[in-house]
Design an enzyme around this catalytic site. Sequence first.
Site, mmCIF file in Angstrom:
data_model
loop_
_atom_site.group_PDB
_atom_site.id
_atom_site.type_symbol
_atom_site.label_atom_id
_atom_site.label_comp_id
_atom_site.label_asym_id
_atom_site.label_seq_id
_atom_site.Cartn_x
_atom_site.Cartn_y
_atom_site.Cartn_z
ATOM 1 N N ASP A 114 -12.386 33.397 45.353
ATOM 2 C CA ASP A 114 -11.124 33.339 44.639
ATOM 3 C C ASP A 114 -11.227 32.291 43.534
ATOM 4 O O ASP A 114 -11.496 31.128 43.798
ATOM 5 C CB ASP A 114 -10.011 32.975 45.628
ATOM 6 C CG ASP A 114 -8.619 33.221 45.091
ATOM 7 O OD1 ASP A 114 -8.429 33.186 43.856
ATOM 8 O OD2 ASP A 114 -7.709 33.435 45.910
ATOM 9 N N HIS B 254 -8.723 31.584 41.312
ATOM 10 C CA HIS B 254 -7.401 31.199 40.822
ATOM 11 C C HIS B 254 -7.250 29.680 40.900
ATOM 12 O O HIS B 254 -7.149 29.116 41.977
ATOM 13 C CB HIS B 254 -6.313 31.879 41.645
ATOM 14 C CG HIS B 254 -6.288 33.347 41.462
ATOM 15 N ND1 HIS B 254 -6.974 34.204 42.277
ATOM 16 C CD2 HIS B 254 -5.670 34.111 40.536
ATOM 17 C CE1 HIS B 254 -6.759 35.454 41.882
ATOM 18 N NE2 HIS B 254 -5.976 35.418 40.817
#
Length: 140
Positions: A15, A17
């Site tokens: 991930d 983000h």
Amino acid sequence: MKPSYTVVLGVIGVDAHVVGNKIMHFALEQEGFQVANIGTFVSQEDFVKAAIETAADAICVASLCGHGELDLIGFRGHCVEAGIGNILLVVGGNLVVGKQDWEEVRRRFENMGFDLVYPPGVSPRIVVEDMKKELALRKR
């Protein structure tokens, strides 16, 4: 006087983000936390290693791609094996794929050993205040 707690902060798994991670980092530092931000693409082992190296009071994990449930299976067990089984575990973000009942998601993560579990869009202030309260209780 602001608390002096150390927290390991990062984004689990594959991930990338980073925006929420940076916002939480800032919010925690503003309240006196020492933050070891280990960034994105973090494995369970890296969270545990960083917590040991920094003598952290808490681990704060984010997942925004929805794979958190899979990426975090056995996380508390890894902490126990490493000798930090009582560390405060905090998790938040888009933890599961698709629209699911939030209370059921929260219960699943609590059953996985997470102490504080937050939905997408939670105010960083709420997370920080809850962490301060929980850590103060644990210091007694």
